[in-house]
Design an enzyme around this catalytic site. Structure first.
Site, PDB file in Angstrom:
ATOM      1  N   HIS A   1       0.806  -1.222   0.000  1.00 35.12           N
ATOM      2  CA  HIS A   1       0.000   0.000   0.000  1.00 35.12           C
ATOM      3  C   HIS A   1       0.839   1.272   0.000  1.00 35.12           C
ATOM      4  O   HIS A   1       0.319   2.355  -0.203  1.00 35.12           O
ATOM      5  CB  HIS A   1      -0.986  -0.022   1.167  1.00 35.12           C
TER       6      HIS A   1
ATOM      7  N   SER B   1      -1.053  -0.938  -6.047  1.00 38.63           N
ATOM      8  CA  SER B   1      -0.969  -2.084  -6.950  1.00 38.63           C
ATOM      9  C   SER B   1      -0.448  -1.669  -8.311  1.00 38.63           C
ATOM     10  O   SER B   1      -0.661  -0.547  -8.762  1.00 38.63           O
ATOM     11  CB  SER B   1      -2.355  -2.712  -7.131  1.00 38.63           C
TER      12      SER B   1
ATOM     13  N   LYS C   1     -15.543  -7.503  -6.852  1.00 38.57           N
ATOM     14  CA  LYS C   1     -14.758  -8.371  -7.731  1.00 38.57           C
ATOM     15  C   LYS C   1     -14.108  -9.490  -6.913  1.00 38.57           C
ATOM     16  O   LYS C   1     -14.059 -10.652  -7.343  1.00 38.57           O
ATOM     17  CB  LYS C   1     -13.686  -7.546  -8.441  1.00 38.57           C
ATOM     18  N   ASP C   2     -13.608  -9.141  -5.733  1.00 35.22           N
ATOM     19  CA  ASP C   2     -13.013 -10.158  -4.863  1.00 35.22           C
ATOM     20  C   ASP C   2     -14.057 -11.162  -4.389  1.00 35.22           C
ATOM     21  O   ASP C   2     -13.770 -12.351  -4.253  1.00 35.22           O
ATOM     22  CB  ASP C   2     -12.327  -9.498  -3.660  1.00 35.22           C
TER      23      ASP C   2
ATOM     24  N   GLU D   1       3.320 -34.142  -0.905  1.00 35.01           N
ATOM     25  CA  GLU D   1       2.101 -33.724  -1.594  1.00 35.01           C
ATOM     26  C   GLU D   1       2.468 -32.996  -2.890  1.00 35.01           C
ATOM     27  O   GLU D   1       3.587 -32.497  -3.051  1.00 35.01           O
ATOM     28  CB  GLU D   1       1.276 -32.793  -0.690  1.00 35.01           C
TER      29      GLU D   1
END
Lengths: 379, 80
Positions: free
Chosen positions: A201, A205, A227-228, A271
């Site tokens: 921040h 972005s 959107k998230d 895994e």
């Protein structure tokens, strides 16, 4: 009269990171994985907490406590399945998040990127100790193989391994402390996530075009909140499909057998999300060399910002870099495949070439492509 | 980073048409299809070759390994 969300000390932090945060208008779906990782973390902590209410970390009861959770605890089967498959989804999101960072040059925010690499290491360590807890065959033998790697350290290796084990082999002392670590590390992940977001921040972005977006920012709320949320819905769809229809798809059948130190499984493997690193580890015939290669395969991400040579931030306008990125993705897929295969021909040579290519791409091909593309731009 | 302290913007003029005054898919064959092909060309031929190479390596490796586990008929040619 300033609203309380802008003036209150704590609410102000929340406001400036999730409501009034200036965000580029054009960030694509590749920017959803950050919030998805937070969702994964919250989900794992919540389901893990409920599992911890019924799990016991002594070797005589660990396996049967997991059976008890699945059979007797109300919706225990669901909580266990969400936790196990949620771990896989955590890694799917983290690898796609890193891929986005590589492609769009997000690593140029060096502090956020470095915090991210530390987060990756923490998540890997958490997953590793977590996989030991069911105390199945693969839990025990996977822990034995990987912890034994530390004995490659000259002079103090053996002592370190026995100190870590709490004994002379992976046993009850190891299991109880691994449970403690598995509970503890996620809080370190939370702290590191806050640091990661703090650095993010500072500069804001990036965006898919790679240019400065200060002239065209929009508020995080409501656009990227919604959107998230759509991203969360897709995530929930895929996770619940796996959990309810094919819960054992990504697991190893060997882990349905309780751990037996006297019986070694024919194919010990981790895994799926660790297989690429496992392949790199096994590609070097020397134990210490393999350990260095294993560490280097993750820590190489730390020097990616230094190796950036291009005048462009992202790969959108760099055709050579795009091809090399495609090659990297395919190379990691090949390494994942090889990591799950036995150490026999022709998998040995394929693994060695793929491991070499992995490092060559980061150290030579990407910087070279940047230099060549700069030259093409000049001419 | 705060709104009001981002970038200096001057002379911003925007124009737009009402949705009732325009076609929804204008110039579909003359512009939209060629542009779709342009976007396809721009990404497919950079992703597909490494993917094809990777598949070929996987396919060859799997078959080669399977063959190595089979008995060779030549070794038993003179039996009986």
């Amino acid at each position: 009269m300033t609203s309380i969300r802008k003036s209150h000390l704590t609410l102000k932090a929340l406001n400036e990171s999730m409501i009034d945060l200036p965000a580029p208008k054009n960030i694509s779906a590749w920017w959803n994985f950050g919030s998805l990782l937070s969702l994964c973390l919250a989900l794992q902590i919540l389901t893990g907490l409920f599992l911890a209410m019924h799990y016991t970390s002594d070797i005589s009861t660990a396996f049967s406590s997991v059976v008890h959770i699945c059979r007797d605890v109300n919706y225990g089967w669901l909580i266990r399945s969400i936790h196990a498959n949620g771990a896989s989804f955590f890694f799917i999101c983290i690898y796609l998040h890193i891929g986005r960072g590589l492609y769009y040059g997000s690593y140029l925010n060096k502090e956020a990127w470095s915090a991210g690499v530390i987060l990756l290491l923490l998540v890997m360590m958490t997953a590793f100790v977590g996989y030991v807890l069911p105390w199945g065959q693969m839990s025990f033998w996977g822990a034995t193989v990987i912890t034994n790697l530390l004995s490659a350290i000259p002079y103090v290796g053996e002592n370190i391994v026995q100190w870590l084990w709490g004994g002379f082999s992976v046993d009850s002392a190891t299991l109880t402390r691994f449970f403690a670590f598995h509970f503890l590390f996620p809080f370190g992940i939370i702290a590191m996530t806050l640091v990661h977001l703090l650095f993010l921040h500072e500069k804001g972005s990036s965006n898919p075009v790679g240019i400065n977006s200060n002239a065209d920012k929009i508020y995080f709320h409501p656009y990227f909140i919604y959107k998230d949320l759509i991203g969360f819905a897709w995530f929930a769809l895929f996770l619940i499909t796996l959990v309810l229809f094919i819960p054992n798809l990504l697991g190893d059948p060997e882990n349905f057998t309780p751990a037996n130190p006297l019986v070694t499984p024919p194919h010990i493997k981790p895994e799926w999300y660790f297989l690429f690193a496992y392949a790199i580890l096994r590609s070097i015939p020397n134990k210490l060399g393999g350990v260095f290669a294993l560490l280097a395969s993750i820590l190489i991400l730390l020097i990616v910002p230094i190796l950036h040579t291009s005048k462009w931030q992202n790969f959108a306008f760099r055709p050579l870099a795009q091809i090399f990125m495609g090659l990297l993705v395919v190379d990691v897929a090949i390494l994942t495949w090889i990591g799950g295969m036995p150490v026999e021909p022709p998998f040995i040579i394929i693994g060695q070439i793929a491991s070499f290519l992995y490092f060559f791409l980061f150290l030579v091909f990407f910087p070279l492509s940047g230099w060549l593309e700069n030259k093409m731009l000049e001419s | 980073m705060k709104f009001g302290d981002l970038a200096r913007m001057r002379h911003i003029i925007t124009f737009s048409l009402s949705p009732f005054e325009q076609k929804i898919f204008p110039n579909f064959f003359s512009e939209i299809l060629p542009n779709t092909w342009r976007r396809f060309r721009g990404s497919f031929f950079r992703i597909a070759p490494p993917t094809a190479l990777g598949y070929m390596v996987y396919s060859w490796g799997t078959n080669n390994h399977k063959e190595s586990k089979r008995k060779k008929p030549e070794d038993y040619a003179n039996d009986e």
